[in-house]
Design an enzyme around this catalytic site. Structure first.
Site, PDB file in Angstrom:
ATOM      1  CG  PHE A 152      -1.637   0.915  -2.607  1.00 49.01           C
ATOM      2  CD1 PHE A 152      -2.733   0.072  -2.719  1.00 49.01           C
ATOM      3  CD2 PHE A 152      -1.081   1.433  -3.768  1.00 49.01           C
ATOM      4  CE1 PHE A 152      -3.254  -0.257  -3.966  1.00 49.01           C
ATOM      5  CE2 PHE A 152      -1.584   1.109  -5.017  1.00 49.01           C
ATOM      6  CZ  PHE A 152      -2.682   0.263  -5.116  1.00 49.01           C
ATOM      7  N   GLY A 209      -2.321   6.419   7.241  1.00 49.31           N
ATOM      8  CA  GLY A 209      -1.165   6.817   6.455  1.00 49.31           C
ATOM      9  C   GLY A 209      -1.515   7.173   5.024  1.00 49.31           C
ATOM     10  CB  CYS A 210       0.259   6.437   1.867  1.00 48.83           C
ATOM     11  SG  CYS A 210       1.862   7.157   2.305  1.00 48.83           S
ATOM     12  CB  ALA A 211      -4.286   3.477   2.878  1.00 48.14           C
ATOM     13  CB  ALA A 212      -5.693   8.462   5.073  1.00 47.90           C
TER      14      ALA A 212
END
Length: 375
Positions: free
Chosen positions: A336, A137-140
């Site tokens: 995150f 997700g956004c942590a990628a």
């Protein structure tokens, strides 16, 4: 040590403003008991506009998971090459100089990955390594930077291309009316981004020299950000406890910096994921810094919304556009996402311009701006 060069970012041409978002929400979810709270939460995000791969009328229509994934594939092939070409130019490299491609996305699915298509169509070598990442997700975005750092550490002189492709609007579910879904409908936007991590520097190379990276998962939070995969596609699920995760993560960031001999509250630049306004405000509070140090992340959130894994790349692009920093200025990059996972790295600025390569006078060293010092 590897150098993260200036990212390239592209956003689609279709724009939806905050006012339009609120109007569409009132119409599409009229009478729903959660609507008044959702409208207040959307207004509080600070997002002024977002960019979409389709006109809003098509976005609100749901033609089925198969058709949406077809749009994802065609739009990714249409929009990624321009960002890739600019990222290569920013790194002073050509496609044949790249040794690995890391592709991150959580808003569509392709097999083989887009990496295979890029290699076949853009002149990359056929022995280029491929590393698709689909479930962070956004942590990628932060993970891609860290895995590129690791690759270059293991294979000196290698160069890694990072590509982020996020079409969050293709995950819109018209029938979802829980608070988490309604909030995400007014928060997420679409974008593609690319950046190169060079194994070594060179004349004219400016960027962030990657010094150290780390990952951390908050125990027992794997259900706080998730997808429910159903016949209609990906249904985004967001727990109301997510905004409070900066309190346990701030000490992790402090420890990472301290292990490197730095103070996380006294760095020269901060590039963090703009998940929402409370994420940024809470992180500023718990790190003991002024919220203005996250101005690049605030800029992304205001102008593009939450663009998932592309946020850290866009925020870093804004740091580059703001102007050079002194060589060896210290900084933090953090993404995150689901898990709850944090992907973090420390780096120092490298100014490859002729002026930046000149030695500083010993008697009067150039002052370092202490952007992170608490007001």
């Amino acid at each position: 040590m590897p150098i993260l060069c200036k990212p390239a970012v592209r956003v689609p041409e279709h724009i939806i403003t905050m006012e339009q978002t609120l109007d569409f929400a009132r119409t599409a979810h009229a009478g729903k008991p959660q609507l008044p709270l959702a409208l207040r939460l959307i207004e509080n995000t600070g997002v002024q506009k977002r960019h979409l791969v389709q006109p809003i009328e098509k976005t609100l229509d749901h033609p089925g998971f198969e058709e949406r994934n077809r749009i994802y594939e065609s739009e990714s092939k249409k929009r990624c090459p321009e960002a890739v070409e600019e990222a290569l130019a920013n790194a002073l490299l050509r496609a044949e100089d790249i040794d690995a491609i890391i592709y991150v996305s959580c808003t569509g699915f392709m097999m083989p990955s887009l990496t295979a298509w890029l290699i076949n169509t853009m002149g990359f070598r056929y022995d280029t390594r491929q590393l698709p990442i689909a479930q962070l997700g956004c942590a990628a975005g932060g993970a891609a930077i860290n895995r590129a750092h690791d690759f270059c550490a293991a294979h000196p002189d290698s160069n890694v291309l990072i590509v982020s492709c996020e079409f969050c609007s293709l995950c819109y579910q018209p029938d979802a009316d829980d608070i988490g879904s309604l909030l995400s409908d007014g928060l997420f936007g679409d974008a593609v981004a690319a950046a190169v991590v060079r194994g070594r520097g060179g004349p004219g190379v400016t960027g962030v020299r990657l010094r150290r990276n780390a990952s951390y998962l908050i125990p027992g939070t794997e259900e706080w950000i998730s997808y429910a995969v159903r016949d209609t596609g990906f249904h985004f699920q967001l727990d109301r406890r997510v905004p409070g995760t900066m309190e346990p993560l701030a000490p992790v960031l402090r420890d990472l910096a301290a292990d490197h001999g730095w103070n996380a509250g006294d760095l020269d630049f901060y590039i963090v994921h703009a998940g929402g306004p409370r994420i940024l405000d809470d992180l500023a509070l718990h790190l003991g810094v002024d919220r203005a140090v996250f101005r690049h992340s605030w800029g992304t959130l205001t102008e593009y919304g939450n663009i998932a894994s592309a946020v850290v790349l866009d925020a870093l692009r804004r740091r580059f556009d703001e102007g050079p920093l002194p060589t060896d200025a210290t900084g933090l990059i953090a993404g995150f996402g689901p898990g709850i996972t944090a992907e973090m790295s420390l780096g120092t600025w490298v100014d490859g311009t002729p002026a930046g390569r000149l030695p500083r006078p010993a008697a009067e060293p150039a002052p370092r701006p202490l952007a992170g010092r608490a007001a």
